[in-house]
Every structure is written in C-alpha cells, then in structure tokens.
Design a protein around this motif. Structure first.
Motif, PDB file in Angstrom:
ATOM      1  N   ASN A   8      23.004  63.931  26.725  1.00 42.59           N
ATOM      2  CA  ASN A   8      24.301  63.876  27.753  1.00 42.59           C
ATOM      3  C   ASN A   8      24.950  62.654  27.444  1.00 42.59           C
ATOM      4  O   ASN A   8      26.336  62.640  28.074  1.00 42.59           O
ATOM      5  N   SER A   9      24.542  61.393  26.994  1.00 46.98           N
ATOM      6  CA  SER A   9      25.221  60.486  26.910  1.00 46.98           C
ATOM      7  C   SER A   9      26.548  60.571  26.131  1.00 46.98           C
ATOM      8  O   SER A   9      26.513  61.442  24.968  1.00 46.98           O
ATOM      9  N   ARG A  10      27.749  59.870  26.513  1.00 49.10           N
ATOM     10  CA  ARG A  10      28.887  60.087  25.966  1.00 49.10           C
ATOM     11  C   ARG A  10      28.717  59.587  24.315  1.00 49.10           C
ATOM     12  O   ARG A  10      29.561  59.662  23.799  1.00 49.10           O
ATOM     13  N   ASP A  11      27.883  58.745  24.039  1.00 46.47           N
ATOM     14  CA  ASP A  11      27.631  57.866  22.700  1.00 46.47           C
ATOM     15  C   ASP A  11      26.783  58.922  21.721  1.00 46.47           C
ATOM     16  O   ASP A  11      26.706  58.687  20.476  1.00 46.47           O
ATOM     17  N   HIS A  12      26.148  60.080  22.319  1.00 44.56           N
ATOM     18  CA  HIS A  12      25.503  60.555  21.345  1.00 44.56           C
ATOM     19  C   HIS A  12      26.187  61.351  20.542  1.00 44.56           C
ATOM     20  O   HIS A  12      27.215  62.218  20.780  1.00 44.56           O
ATOM     21  N   PRO A  13      25.958  61.771  19.204  1.00 49.35           N
ATOM     22  CA  PRO A  13      26.839  62.444  18.201  1.00 49.35           C
ATOM     23  C   PRO A  13      27.069  63.723  18.599  1.00 49.35           C
ATOM     24  O   PRO A  13      28.411  64.375  18.427  1.00 49.35           O
ATOM     25  N   SER A  14      26.306  64.594  19.319  1.00 42.60           N
ATOM     26  CA  SER A  14      26.381  65.958  19.879  1.00 42.60           C
ATOM     27  C   SER A  14      27.687  66.041  20.769  1.00 42.60           C
ATOM     28  O   SER A  14      28.245  66.693  20.774  1.00 42.60           O
ATOM     29  N   HIS A  15      27.799  64.928  21.383  1.00 43.59           N
ATOM     30  CA  HIS A  15      28.899  64.860  22.602  1.00 43.59           C
ATOM     31  C   HIS A  15      30.173  64.749  21.721  1.00 43.59           C
ATOM     32  O   HIS A  15      31.200  65.191  22.249  1.00 43.59           O
ATOM     33  N   SER A  16      30.239  63.738  20.661  1.00 44.52           N
ATOM     34  CA  SER A  16      31.450  63.827  19.955  1.00 44.52           C
ATOM     35  C   SER A  16      31.972  65.228  19.393  1.00 44.52           C
ATOM     36  O   SER A  16      32.921  65.546  19.212  1.00 44.52           O
ATOM     37  N   MET A  17      30.829  65.964  18.801  1.00 40.53           N
ATOM     38  CA  MET A  17      31.267  67.042  18.328  1.00 40.53           C
ATOM     39  C   MET A  17      32.082  67.993  19.458  1.00 40.53           C
ATOM     40  O   MET A  17      32.772  69.038  19.178  1.00 40.53           O
ATOM     41  N   GLN A  18      31.322  67.775  20.634  1.00 42.77           N
ATOM     42  CA  GLN A  18      31.958  68.869  21.825  1.00 42.77           C
ATOM     43  C   GLN A  18      33.390  68.274  22.191  1.00 42.77           C
ATOM     44  O   GLN A  18      34.453  69.105  22.126  1.00 42.77           O
ATOM     45  N   ASN A  19      33.593  66.957  21.929  1.00 42.00           N
ATOM     46  CA  ASN A  19      34.997  66.469  22.300  1.00 42.00           C
ATOM     47  C   ASN A  19      35.706  66.856  20.962  1.00 42.00           C
ATOM     48  O   ASN A  19      36.941  67.296  21.197  1.00 42.00           O
ATOM     49  N   LEU A  20      35.268  67.009  19.801  1.00 46.45           N
ATOM     50  CA  LEU A  20      36.108  67.243  18.629  1.00 46.45           C
ATOM     51  C   LEU A  20      36.474  68.780  18.518  1.00 46.45           C
ATOM     52  O   LEU A  20      37.489  69.525  18.402  1.00 46.45           O
ATOM     53  N   LYS A  21      35.449  69.737  19.176  1.00 46.25           N
ATOM     54  CA  LYS A  21      35.660  71.018  19.353  1.00 46.25           C
ATOM     55  C   LYS A  21      36.894  71.495  20.281  1.00 46.25           C
ATOM     56  O   LYS A  21      37.737  72.169  20.247  1.00 46.25           O
ATOM     57  N   ILE A  22      36.817  70.661  21.337  1.00 46.18           N
ATOM     58  CA  ILE A  22      37.805  70.661  22.557  1.00 46.18           C
ATOM     59  C   ILE A  22      39.315  70.465  21.960  1.00 46.18           C
ATOM     60  O   ILE A  22      39.969  71.014  22.148  1.00 46.18           O
ATOM     61  N   LEU A  23      39.099  68.997  21.119  1.00 47.41           N
ATOM     62  CA  LEU A  23      40.041  68.611  20.584  1.00 47.41           C
ATOM     63  C   LEU A  23      40.976  69.647  19.552  1.00 47.41           C
ATOM     64  O   LEU A  23      42.199  69.741  19.674  1.00 47.41           O
ATOM     65  N   ALA A  24      40.232  70.304  18.781  1.00 47.98           N
ATOM     66  CA  ALA A  24      40.906  71.281  17.931  1.00 47.98           C
ATOM     67  C   ALA A  24      41.525  72.246  18.544  1.00 47.98           C
ATOM     68  O   ALA A  24      42.401  72.609  18.316  1.00 47.98           O
ATOM     69  N   ARG A  25      40.966  72.905  19.369  1.00 46.17           N
ATOM     70  CA  ARG A  25      41.730  73.844  20.393  1.00 46.17           C
ATOM     71  C   ARG A  25      42.785  73.511  21.177  1.00 46.17           C
ATOM     72  O   ARG A  25      43.752  73.976  20.953  1.00 46.17           O
ATOM     73  N   LEU A  26      42.662  72.001  21.788  1.00 44.92           N
ATOM     74  CA  LEU A  26      43.867  71.605  22.248  1.00 44.92           C
ATOM     75  C   LEU A  26      45.040  71.339  21.270  1.00 44.92           C
ATOM     76  O   LEU A  26      46.389  71.660  21.499  1.00 44.92           O
ATOM     77  N   MET A  27      44.731  70.805  19.965  1.00 47.60           N
ATOM     78  CA  MET A  27      45.662  70.495  19.279  1.00 47.60           C
ATOM     79  C   MET A  27      46.383  71.707  18.577  1.00 47.60           C
ATOM     80  O   MET A  27      47.621  71.872  18.437  1.00 47.60           O
ATOM     81  N   THR A  28      45.373  72.689  18.609  1.00 50.71           N
ATOM     82  CA  THR A  28      46.078  74.092  17.887  1.00 50.71           C
ATOM     83  C   THR A  28      47.291  74.577  19.002  1.00 50.71           C
ATOM     84  O   THR A  28      48.394  74.775  18.628  1.00 50.71           O
ATOM     85  N   ALA A  29      46.568  74.821  20.322  1.00 53.28           N
ATOM     86  CA  ALA A  29      47.396  75.331  21.132  1.00 53.28           C
ATOM     87  C   ALA A  29      48.673  74.589  21.633  1.00 53.28           C
ATOM     88  O   ALA A  29      49.725  75.012  21.990  1.00 53.28           O
ATOM     89  N   LYS A  30      48.588  73.214  21.910  1.00 54.06           N
ATOM     90  CA  LYS A  30      49.712  72.555  22.367  1.00 54.06           C
ATOM     91  C   LYS A  30      50.596  71.622  21.302  1.00 54.06           C
ATOM     92  O   LYS A  30      51.472  71.030  22.001  1.00 54.06           O
ATOM     93  N   PHE A  31      50.133  71.601  20.269  1.00 57.10           N
ATOM     94  CA  PHE A  31      51.045  70.878  19.265  1.00 57.10           C
ATOM     95  C   PHE A  31      51.178  71.715  17.945  1.00 57.10           C
ATOM     96  O   PHE A  31      52.368  72.096  17.500  1.00 57.10           O
ATOM     97  N   LEU A  32      50.161  72.023  17.293  1.00 60.22           N
ATOM     98  CA  LEU A  32      50.224  72.684  15.811  1.00 60.22           C
ATOM     99  C   LEU A  32      50.859  73.920  15.776  1.00 60.22           C
ATOM    100  O   LEU A  32      51.833  74.319  15.078  1.00 60.22           O
ATOM    101  N   HIS A  33      50.569  74.924  16.880  1.00 53.58           N
ATOM    102  CA  HIS A  33      51.276  76.102  16.928  1.00 53.58           C
ATOM    103  C   HIS A  33      52.828  76.012  16.976  1.00 53.58           C
ATOM    104  O   HIS A  33      53.658  76.796  16.148  1.00 53.58           O
ATOM    105  N   THR A  34      53.178  75.133  17.755  1.00 47.50           N
ATOM    106  CA  THR A  34      54.667  74.989  17.863  1.00 47.50           C
ATOM    107  C   THR A  34      55.288  74.509  16.373  1.00 47.50           C
ATOM    108  O   THR A  34      56.308  74.985  16.117  1.00 47.50           O
ATOM    109  N   GLU A  35      54.577  73.384  16.110  1.00 44.32           N
ATOM    110  CA  GLU A  35      55.257  72.732  14.883  1.00 44.32           C
ATOM    111  C   GLU A  35      55.089  73.830  13.497  1.00 44.32           C
ATOM    112  O   GLU A  35      56.076  73.759  12.787  1.00 44.32           O
ATOM    113  N   ILE A  36      54.096  74.406  13.518  1.00 40.00           N
ATOM    114  CA  ILE A  36      53.649  75.340  12.292  1.00 40.00           C
ATOM    115  C   ILE A  36      54.185  76.459  12.308  1.00 40.00           C
ATOM    116  O   ILE A  36      54.964  76.887  11.464  1.00 40.00           O
ATOM    117  N   ARG A  37      53.872  77.179  13.258  1.00 40.89           N
ATOM    118  CA  ARG A  37      54.293  78.497  13.382  1.00 40.89           C
ATOM    119  C   ARG A  37      55.755  79.062  13.994  1.00 40.89           C
ATOM    120  O   ARG A  37      56.425  79.268  13.198  1.00 40.89           O
TER     121      ARG A  37
END
Length: 175
Positions: A8-37
């Motif tokens: 559960n530590s924020r420094d654990h690699p699995s936590h970075s994976m969860q952050n990146l998973k949320i970030l990917a969805r966030l970037m898609t919905a709030k930035f990339l969809h508008t720019e690319i599509r």
C-alpha cells in the motif's frame, strides 16, 4: 512493515502501476480524445497501460499521424503540469473501476487465482490502491515515467505513404 503495508506504500512499484492506469484513462478522456479525434479527425486514440507495464500513446485511422506525435508530447506536458481537476480524476477512476469490478461469469470464478495466482485479498489491495490515487500521485508518476520516456521511446506508424515522413531521414521506412 507488513507485506500489505508495503504494497500500500506510495513508493511500491504496484502503486505506480495503479497511478499509470488512472493516468492513461485521464489523459485519454480529458486531453487526447479532443486533440486526436475531435480536432485531428482520427477514428480514435488515447493512452493505455499494458499488462506488462508499457505505457503507450496511440491513434488509429489517423489522417494527421505526424501531427498527432506532437499532440502526444503536449499530453505529457499537460499531465506533468497537473492540468486536471479532482472531478477529472474521479471520472477516470470510475472508468477504470468499471473494468476492474466487471461481473465475472460463474464459470470464470477462481480463474485469476488459478492462472495468475491472484487471491481475493490481492484484488482488494489493487482496488484500494486505485481508489487512493490522488492529484499529486498522478503528477509525480507523470514526471517520473513519462518525462523519462521522451528519451527511451519508440515510434511506429502504420498506414499509407506519408510524404513528410518520406522526406525525413530520421525515419526508417519498411514496406
């Protein structure tokens, strides 16, 4: 520190994976969809985190593929600067949770444990890590992984001939 406390530590690699998973969805919905599509006319595009941990930016059926590469760089800058709201983060979490907590057919119950060794407790830790992702985590993971990716990345374009790429000696064209 117990194993679950470490996970559960924020420094654990699995936590970075969860952050990146949320970030990917966030970037898609709030930035990339508008720019690319919407602006670029591609059929689609976005960001995703593969099961193997590779963070990828993509577009498909994109009439402006070389310009889209610049949109990818702008998306990284957008994420690093934290130009998103708590509501944006919450919406991205909901989108990710819809896949994480999708109904499981009775015939598939226990399959994750059998095939991948994932226990119900491990799945719960995963959910808790996703739920705990905050604005600061997303900015930090953007700076840690996406900025470094600018020097350690690959680019591939598939499709019809592209005149601007044909003139650029830095591209390798294979037919």
């Amino acid at each position: 520190m117990s194993k679950s406390a470490k996970e559960n530590s924020r420094d654990h690699p699995s936590h970075s994976m969860q952050n990146l998973k949320i970030l990917a969805r966030l970037m898609t919905a709030k930035f990339l969809h508008t720019e690319i599509r919407e602006k670029g006319g591609a059929y689609g595009g976005g960001a995703r985190l593969s099961y193997g941990g590779m963070f990828a930016l993509y577009s498909y059926r994109d009439p402006r593929s070389t310009e889209t590469l610049q949109s990818f760089m702008k998306a990284i800058d957008w994420a690093k600067a934290g130009r998103f709201t708590q509501q944006d983060i919450d919406e991205a979490k909901l989108s990710v949770f819809s896949a994480v907590d999708a109904p499981v057919a009775p015939s598939d119950k226990g399959l994750d444990h059998f095939l991948y060794g994932l226990s119900d407790e491990m799945k719960q830790v995963h959910r808790e890590q996703l739920f705990a992702v905050c604005h600061e985590d997303l900015v930090n993971v953007s700076n840690r992984y996406l900025d470094a990716g600018r020097s350690t990345h690959g680019v591939a374009l598939f499709g019809p001939d592209n005149a601007s790429i044909a003139k650029d000696p830095s591209w390798v064209i294979r037919q």
